[in-house]
Design an enzyme around this catalytic site. Structure first.
Site, short mmCIF file in Angstrom:
data_model
loop_
_atom_site.label_atom_id
_atom_site.label_comp_id
_atom_site.label_asym_id
_atom_site.label_seq_id
_atom_site.Cartn_x
_atom_site.Cartn_y
_atom_site.Cartn_z
N THR A 171 0.84 -1.19 0.00
CA THR A 171 0.00 0.00 0.00
C THR A 171 0.87 1.24 0.00
O THR A 171 1.84 1.33 0.75
CB THR A 171 -0.93 0.02 1.23
OG1 THR A 171 -1.82 -1.10 1.17
CG2 THR A 171 -1.76 1.30 1.26
N PHE A 173 1.16 5.12 0.88
CA PHE A 173 0.58 6.13 1.76
C PHE A 173 1.13 7.51 1.41
O PHE A 173 2.29 7.63 0.97
CB PHE A 173 0.92 5.84 3.22
CG PHE A 173 0.22 4.64 3.80
CD1 PHE A 173 -0.95 4.79 4.50
CD2 PHE A 173 0.75 3.36 3.63
CE1 PHE A 173 -1.60 3.68 5.05
CE2 PHE A 173 0.11 2.25 4.17
CZ PHE A 173 -1.08 2.41 4.88
#
Length: 286
Positions: A171, A173
């Site tokens: 992921t 960020f």
């Protein structure tokens, strides 16, 4: 020390990202993304850690709509490897499980494991919240898919580790603050993030983006989303390599502005070292 805010509850992957980038800094759980932004705007937190996209599941819903009006600026990025754990109350056994709880993305990213084990998936608002519920119920027939941190916080046993279907599940960020960052253009690779709306003329997007090609600017991300219910007004979110002071990017942005109704820079910040890894899909950086 003022905390860094994130959306979710303690033990969420966003919480892990905060701790990875800023060890020792307290974290502030927030119910929604809007609450996370507000915590920084109001001074209850210095920074916000916001997930924007996942290598398996794609972009995070609603973020592109919220970023431009958050009142904050992007000052950094972090790539967090997502390693899902199957967590259950102490004494539970894998063969005795019937139900698994997690966020819809956690369930989707472990679909093959869930199918092989014959478990019934139940959606939850977030992964760490699912772990908290499993711990509170204490039912040996129920488990949660969440982080190792969530297992530690809520006192759960790990019955199976790294159960995600794709090994390089990562992921990205964004780190956000009240004030923008202006990194030294010569200090290393930079990323510039911005939103724009093109004029309503034929081939406007093609013409608007042409300057990036002719000036040798690498466009690493381009997303479109509708602004209203008419489906007539689209806004674009983009990430490009480079600093606006670089001649190539400066000229590309000038050409983009000529064919656009609005161009707004959301942040200029150092590129994560993750982008320089051998295959771009490996472990975490920062």
């Amino acid at each position: 020390m003022t905390p860094i805010a994130f959306q979710g509850v303690a033990g969420a992957y966003s919480d892990m990202a905060c701790r990875a980038v800023f060890p020792g800094r307290p974290t502030l759980p927030c119910t929604a993304f809007e609450d996370t932004f507000a915590a920084v705007v109001e001074g209850r937190a210095d920074l916000a850690m916001i997930p924007i996209e996942n290598s398996s599941a794609g972009r995070v819903a609603d973020i592109h709509h919220l970023l431009p009006d958050s009142g904050l600026h992007i000052i950094g990025e972090h790539f967090q490897k997502v390693e899902h754990q199957l967590l259950a109350p102490k004494g539970a056994r894998l063969e005795g499980l019937k139900i698994v709880r997690s966020h819809v993305q956690g369930l989707a990213q472990c679909r093959e494991f869930i199918r092989r084990q014959g478990l019934t998936p139940i959606w939850h608002a977030d992964t760490a919240g699912a772990a908290a519920e499993v711990a509170a119920k204490g039912d040996s027939g129920e488990a949660a898919i969440a982080s190792a941190l969530a297992g530690e916080i809520y006192g759960l046993d790990t019955l199976a580790g790294n159960i995600q279907d794709i090994a390089h599940n990562t992921t990205r960020f964004l780190i956000m603050a009240r004030e923008p960052l202006d990194p030294d253009p010569g200090a290393g690779p930079a990323i510039t993030s911005f939103v724009f709306r093109v004029r309503s003329v034929p081939a406007a997007l093609y013409k608007a983006l042409g300057g990036f090609a002719t000036n040798g600017v690498n466009l690493t991300k381009l997303e479109s989303y509708i602004l209203d219910g008419s489906f007539q007004v689209a806004q674009f979110y983009a990430d490009v390599e480079g600093h606006p002071h670089d001649r190539g990017l400066r000229l590309a942005l000038e050409e983009l502005s000529f064919f656009s109704r609005e161009v707004r820079i959301l942040g200029v910040y150092p590129a994560s070292p993750f982008r320089q890894t051998e295959n771009g899909h490996g472990g975490t950086s920062d």
